[in-house]
Structure formats: structure tokens, C-alpha cells
Design an enzyme around this catalytic site. Structure first.
Site, mmCIF file in Angstrom:
data_model
loop_
_atom_site.group_PDB
_atom_site.id
_atom_site.type_symbol
_atom_site.label_atom_id
_atom_site.label_comp_id
_atom_site.label_asym_id
_atom_site.label_seq_id
_atom_site.Cartn_x
_atom_site.Cartn_y
_atom_site.Cartn_z
ATOM 1 N N SER A 559 1.120 -1.355 0.143
ATOM 2 C CA SER A 559 0.634 -0.333 0.070
ATOM 3 C C SER A 559 0.905 1.327 -0.126
ATOM 4 O O SER A 559 1.908 1.205 0.066
ATOM 5 C CB SER A 559 -1.343 0.465 1.388
ATOM 6 O OG SER A 559 -0.999 1.838 1.585
ATOM 7 N N TYR A 572 -2.777 -0.266 10.675
ATOM 8 C CA TYR A 572 -3.017 -0.138 9.004
ATOM 9 C C TYR A 572 -1.561 -0.221 8.416
ATOM 10 O O TYR A 572 -1.095 -0.838 7.500
ATOM 11 C CB TYR A 572 -4.092 0.126 8.231
ATOM 12 C CG TYR A 572 -4.187 -0.480 6.936
ATOM 13 C CD1 TYR A 572 -4.893 -1.953 6.277
ATOM 14 C CD2 TYR A 572 -3.802 0.596 6.145
ATOM 15 C CE1 TYR A 572 -4.530 -1.453 4.892
ATOM 16 C CE2 TYR A 572 -3.591 0.301 4.267
ATOM 17 C CZ TYR A 572 -4.465 -0.917 4.572
ATOM 18 O OH TYR A 572 -4.557 -0.893 2.608
#
Length: 682
Positions: A559, A572
Site C-alpha cells: 500500500s 494498518y
């Protein structure tokens, strides 16, 4: 003479073909052909003209369509007998058939066209039933044929398919008016009739009569007594051993060309391998051309019991594979001449492991599965022949003439070029939705077989069906945080396709909270799913890839957040950073095995995302003060390119990494975020 309209003739022919092809006792997949003669109209003069419709090259009787038929002008085709140059030059007649075609379209005439056109009967069936081939490969086949059928079926000695065989069968038809068909030595059966119903009835009578003859006359244990040491392992142990061996065997048989595998442990296979005679019979090889073109001249047979230590079995397989390749090379050079095509590859297509089962291989899953099915046909043939006589396939030299036939080479040359990922097996975690779903679709479209791993088994199964079913994709319900479930995931992949050589670590979830609101449970769950899950999947993938020795690819869907420090995102962001560094660590460690490890860093993939639909979207929209339906556009507007990122864009990046153009790239992260300067890699 058949005066039916051509539509009725083709309808009858297709219906008969479908009925015959639907029952594997009648013929093998894609094997055999059927024909019908009738009257059409010359498109120029409108005068009536005799035509023949015959199954063309390729295709399968059970699914034959009108486009799979070749249509020929019958009298023109029969006139070829006047210019036939003799058996030494009979291959020239295949090209001559093109000058006998009626109209445009349709399939190319097959090598068996003469068999149908020269026989004086309105309808002809040529089939490869196991029972018929059993008589055709018995050492005293002519005598058994007479005993079984009397004068209604005539023995025709082995001859390679072609124009001369058509002449031989036509002569039998003329000299034996009571005959309804023939047994073709080493090959199969041909039957005929004046109506479609009569032809089908005669075909089925020959097959069923042969089956009854073998059952009534045959030795109940034609493969000899059981060998206790080769007894089949219990199912759980058998499948575990198969999963452990499949990647190793696939790696061995991919020495010349990358292969996809298929595992089969049906009763007939296990019983054959448990019997005393199986080494001798397997070494004789298959006989029917349709069989050995797919199974190769003979299989590789392991000569250790199923209880032998796994490391001993693997070492012995390596030795046997080396010997097999040497023997195949000798077979090629023993029979090749200056005009023979180059050797296509010396690896086996069939590997037999007593107590475990059969591993079959091909350029794709369907080819591998069909090769295995053909070897089961061969086992049935050997069973029947040994039950009433002694199995005696055609000579090795004749097998070579078929395998390296110029016409077979031309047929292979006409096949479309393989897709970039042909022969590769991809495993995608989180494959049921979002980025995983798009990636699975793209990899499949580029030729890969796909294993779809997802906790949502229903979504994964739906996609597997969409992609083409078990020959293209399989779905496995799995929790990637569970070590045993991940192990079973790769075991299923090994039994389904022979192993995995392309892994996409995509499974994920997201918890978006400020630091002080993030619980230990939140932290552990986030890291379990993505950091632990991708570690477990990569570790299992590396085991299989190193065992296969063919290299591979591992791609992490990381990501932008692995390098970008955003607010309210500690769990996250931290776990994505963990995944990003796993890429670098594994690239450094696995490179010596030819395994490349790379990553993709997406951002703002809202549409179709399971993570965003599961609450993450609502949380991020609230954080940014926009409507959830506008979140994708919001992300796009904060990028340099002002473009929304879709799952398909991420899938394209994955393919770019694994499709062949970046084979010397490892340890790299590819941003797919439409341009986020704060996430630029440094």
C-alpha cells in the site's frame, strides 16, 4: 442413396455423435469421428450433388457442432483414388482433400476422411472404445475377433491412419457383405450402416459384444496378484503424499517445457499399480494413436513402495527422470531420419506412483487431465487384452511414425501461440473480491491456472465458475492466519495443478483508528491477517517453489501507506510497512532459487473493494468529511494525475511484474496511486 435435405443429414449426424460421445465406453475424449452422406445442390448449376459431412480435425464427438464438420464433394473425393501415388506418398492426399471441399467454412478434413468417404455406406462411425482396442491389441486379435463376432466384424491389420487405411476398409466392406464393421489392429473400430440409426446400432453392438466377450471369457485378475507393498495408502495419507510429490514431479517434467499437472487416484489406477504385472505392462506403452500422442510412448513408473521415506522417493524420482530422458532420446534417435521434426521434449507426460496414484501433465490443465484420462483408457485396454490373451501394442517404430508424423507436426504448428502465462499456476489470496478478483481475472486471461483463496468461499467459487471451472480455476476457503489451513491450501493447489509458481499476497482488512483508540485486539487482528498471513503464505509458497526447482514469483499487494505516514491509521500502516519489508527480505533470501519477490503499492482503490465495503470506506469518508459514495473521486483529486485507481489497474501492475518482461527485477515496489508525492519511493 440418401435423398434427405442436408439439414436433416447434419442434424442426424450431430445427434448420433453426441449420443456416442457422451458415453466414455464408446470413445475417448476428442477421439474418433463420424460421417453421413447425402444430397446437396451445386451452388452454381443447382444440380443435385452427392456430399459427405464428416467430423473434422480436432473437436470432440460429445460436443460436436456443425462448424466442426468438414463437407466434401463425395465423387470428387473418391476420384482421388485415380491419382493416389501409393502408400509411401499417402500423406500428399491430405492436402488434396482441400480441393474436394464444398463451400466455405467448416472444419479442416481429418486424416480419417478417406475411411469415411471410400466406404460404400451412407453412415460411418470410427471409434476408440476400450473393449474394442483390447481386442485390437491382443496378441491373437484376429482369432479373438472371429470368435467374438463371427463374420459380422472383420480384422484389419495395423496400418497408420490415412488414405491407404480407407482403401483397406473399403475393400473389406466390398468383400464381406455381411460385415457391419471392422476391428482395426492396434487402433479401434469402424462400423457402418445405410441409415444413421443402423450405423449407431452397429457401433454399439460391436462395443457391447466386445465388453461381454471380455467379461465372460476373461481372467478376473489379468494384472496378476496384488503386491502387498504397493497397496494404496489410506486416503488422507495418500493425498498428503500426493501433495508433497506433485511440485517435485512437476518441476522434473518441466525440464524442457513448463507443464501443468493433474492428480488421479481413482480405483482403476490404484489397483493397476498394486498388481504384479504393472511394471511390464506400463513399459510396453500405449497403442491407440489417440492414446500415446497424449501420454507419450510410455510412462515413468516409480519402483519404490508408498511407505518409503519421502526423501528417498524424491531422490529415486530424480534418478528415474534422468533415465527416462536418456531412454526417450535414444528412442528418438533410433527412429528419426533427416526429414523427422526436431525432438519436442524428453520429459514424461504420465508419472505413476504405486499406492499414491497417477500424475499427468500437459501445456494446460485440460491437456494434463485428458492425458490422464487417456492413460486410464490404456489401463482398461491392457486389462481386457490380458484377460483373454496377451497385451501387444503396435511396434515402437510405428509409434514414432505417428508421434513425429509430418502431419502431426503441421497440426501443432497451426495451434495459436501460447499466452504469456501459459503453463503457470497462480494463487491469489483474497481472490473473491476487489483487487484479488481483478488480479485473478487478469492472470487467468493471460493463460494462468488460478487458485482462489478467500474466507468468503461462496464468492471465490462463483469466480472460479466464471473463469471456466476446474480446468481453469479452483476455489479454496481459507483463513490465512491459520498455519494448517494455509498448508492445506497449497496441498489443494498441488493436487489440482501440480503446484504453484506465482503467488499474490492480497488478503487484507483494515482498522482505521487513532492511536489511543486502537486496542491490542485491533493491532493483533490487523497484523495476523496481513503480516502473519502473508508470511505464512510466502513460506509455504517458497517450500513448493524450491522443491520444484523452477523459480517463481511472489507479489505482495502492499500500500501507499507502507511509506506514507497518515493519521488515525497506526495498525494498518504499520502492518503494510511490515509487508513492504517482507518483500525486500524475501527477495534477498529467495533469489538464489530463482524466486522473484516484488510488491505493488496501491492507494484509494474504492470500487469493488471488500475492505472499503466492510466499513473502512465509511470510516475514511467520515475522516475526510465527504460522502462515502464520493470517496473514490476524493482520492483521485488529491493525486497528480487526478484519476481514480481501480482494481484492474492494480491487476495490470501485477501482470507487468510477472508477465515476462521484468524477469530480472526483484525487490521492487510499483506505485499504483495516480501519483502521491508523499509516497514516492526514495
Amino acid at each position: 442413396m440418401n435423398e434427405q435435405p442436408s439439414e436433416n443429414v447434419t442434424d442426424e449426424l450431430l445427434n448420433r455423435s453426441h449420443r456416442l460421445g457422451a458415453d466414455p465406453r464408446n470413445t475417448n475424449y476428442a477421439g474418433g469421428n463420424t460421417s453421413a452422406k447425402g444430397t446437396g445442390r451445386d451452388p452454381v448449376t443447382a444440380a443435385p450433388e452427392r456430399l459427405m459431412w464428416v467430423k473434422g480435425s480436432g473437436g470432440d464427438l460429445g460436443t460436436l457442432s456443425e462448424s466442426g464438420l468438414a463437407v466434401l464433394r463425395l465423387e470428387r473425393m473418391r476420384a482421388l483414388t485415380e491419382v493416389y501415388p501409393g502408400v509411401e506418398r499417402e500423406d500428399e492426399m491430405v492436402a488434396a482433400l482441400d480441393h474436394c471441399l464444398y463451400g466455405k467454412g467448416g472444419a479442416a478434413p481429418s486424416i480419417d476422411t478417406a475411411m469415411h468417404g471410400l466406404v460404400e455406406a451412407e453412415h460411418v462411425d470410427h471409434l476408440h472404445p476400450d473393449a474394442g482396442i483390447a481386442l485390437a491389441t491382443a496378441s491373437d486379435g484376429p482369432k479373438l475377433t472371429e470368435e467374438c463376432f463371427g463374420d459380422k466384424v472383420v480384422w484389419v491389420p495395423w496400418r497408420r491412419p490415412g488414405f491407404q487405411l480407407g482403401l483397406d476398409i473399403a475393400e473389406v466392406r466390398n468383400r464381406h457383405p455381411r460385415a457391419v464393421g471392422v476391428i482395426l489392429g492396434g487402433h479401434g473400430i469402424t462400423a457402418w450402416g445405410e441409415t444413421s440409426e443402423e450405423c449407431e446400432r452397429n457401433s454399439l453392438w460391436i462395443i457391447r459384444t466386445a465388453e461381454e466377450f471380455l467379461a465372460e471369457r476373461g481372467d478376473p485378475e489379468p494384472f496378476g496378484p496384488p503386491v502387498p507393498a504397493n497397496e494404496a495408502l489410506p486416503e488422507t495419507e495418500r493425498h498428503a503424499r500426493a501433495a508433497a510429490l506433485a511440485p517435485v514431479i512437476r518441476g522434473l517434467v518441466s525440464t524442457d517445457n513448463t507443464q501443468v499437472g493433474h492428480y488421479d487416484d481413482r480405483r482403476e489406477v490404484l489397483d493397476f499399480l498394486a498388481r504384479e504385472k504393472h511394471p511390464r505392462l506400463a513399459d510396453l506403452g500405449t497403442s491407440c494413436p489417440d492414446h500415446f500422442l497424449r501420454t507419450k510412448v510410455r510412462p515413468l513408473v516409480l519402483d519404490l513402495p508408498p511407505t518409503a521415506p519421502l526423501e528417498d522417493v524424491i531422490e529415486r524420482l530424480r534418478q528415474l527422470h534422468t533415465s527416462y530422458r536418456q531412454r526417450y532420446s535414444e528412442y528418438y534417435h533410433r527412429h528419426a531420419d533427416t526429414d523427422s521434426p526436431a525432438m519436442r521434449g524428453a520429459d514424461p507426460a504420465i508419472v505413476l506412483v504405486p499406492g499414491v496414484g497417477m500424475f499427468s501433465f500437459g501445456k494446460d490443465k485440460q491437456t494434463a487431465r485428458v492425458a490422464g484420462e487417456f492413460y486410464v483408457n490404456a489401463i482398461n485396454v491392457m486389462h481386457g487384452a490380458e484377460a483373454v490373451s496377451r497385451y501387444q501394442p503396435i511396434e515402437e517404430s510405428e509409434k514414432f511414425r505417428i508421434e513425429y508424423w509430418a502431419l502431426e507436426e503441421a497440426k501443432l504448428a497451426r495451434m495459436p501461440a501460447p499466452k504469456p502465462l501459459a503453463g503457470r499456476v497462480a494463487l491469489v489470496t483474497g481472490g473473491g473480491s476487489g483487487i484479488g478478483r481483478a488480479t485473478a481475472r487478469r492472470l487467468n486471461a493471460e493463460g494462468a491456472c488460478v487458485v482462489l483463496a478467500d474466507r468468503d468461499t461462496e464468492s471465490a467459487e462463483e469466480l472460479a465458475t466464471e473463469l471456466g471451472g476446474p480446468d481453469k480455476a479452483v476455489a479454496v476457503g481459507v483463513d490465512v492466519t491459520d498455519e494448517s489451513e494455509v498448508g492445506e491450501l497449497f496441498a489443494v493447489a498441488a493436487r489440482s495443478f501440480g503446484g504453484v509458481d506465482l503467488v499474490v499476497n492480497n488478503a487484507g482488512m483494515s482498522i482505521s483508528k487513532p492511536l489511543l483508540e486502537t486496542t491490542v485486539a485491533d493491532w493483533d487482528l490487523q497484523h495476523d491477517v496481513m503480516a502473519r498471513g502473508s508470511f505464512l503464505v510466502s513460506r509455504e509458497a517458497a517450500r513448493g517453489m524450491t522443491a520444484a526447482g523452477q523459480g517463481g514469483d511472489i507479489v505482495y499487494i502492499a500500500s501507499k501507506n507502507s511509506v506514507f505516514a497518515g493519521q488515525n491509521n497506526v495498525a494498518y500502516g504499520a502492518t503494510k510497512a511490515d509487508q513492504a519489508h517482507q518483500v525486500r527480505l524475501l527477495a534477498a533470501e529467495l533469489g538464489e532459487h530463482g524466486i522473484r519477490v516484488n510488491g505493488v503499492n496501491p492507494d484509494g482503490v474504492v470500487r469493488g473493494s471488500g475492505i472499503f465495503a466492510g466499513g473502512w470506506g465509511a470510516q475514511r469518508a467520515a475522516h475526510y468529511g465527504v460522502k462515502e459514495t464520493e470517496l473514490g473521486e476524493f482520492y483521485a483529486q488529491r493525486t497528480l494525475l487526478k484519476r481514480e485507481v481501480l482494481p484492474e489497474h492494480v491487476a495490470a501492475a501485477v501482470f507487468a511484474l510477472v508477465g515476462g518482461d521484468l524477469n530480472n527485477t526483484t525487490g521492487m515496489h510499483v506505485p499504483v496511486d495516480s501519483g502521491v508525492p508523499a509516497a514516492f519511493l526514495r
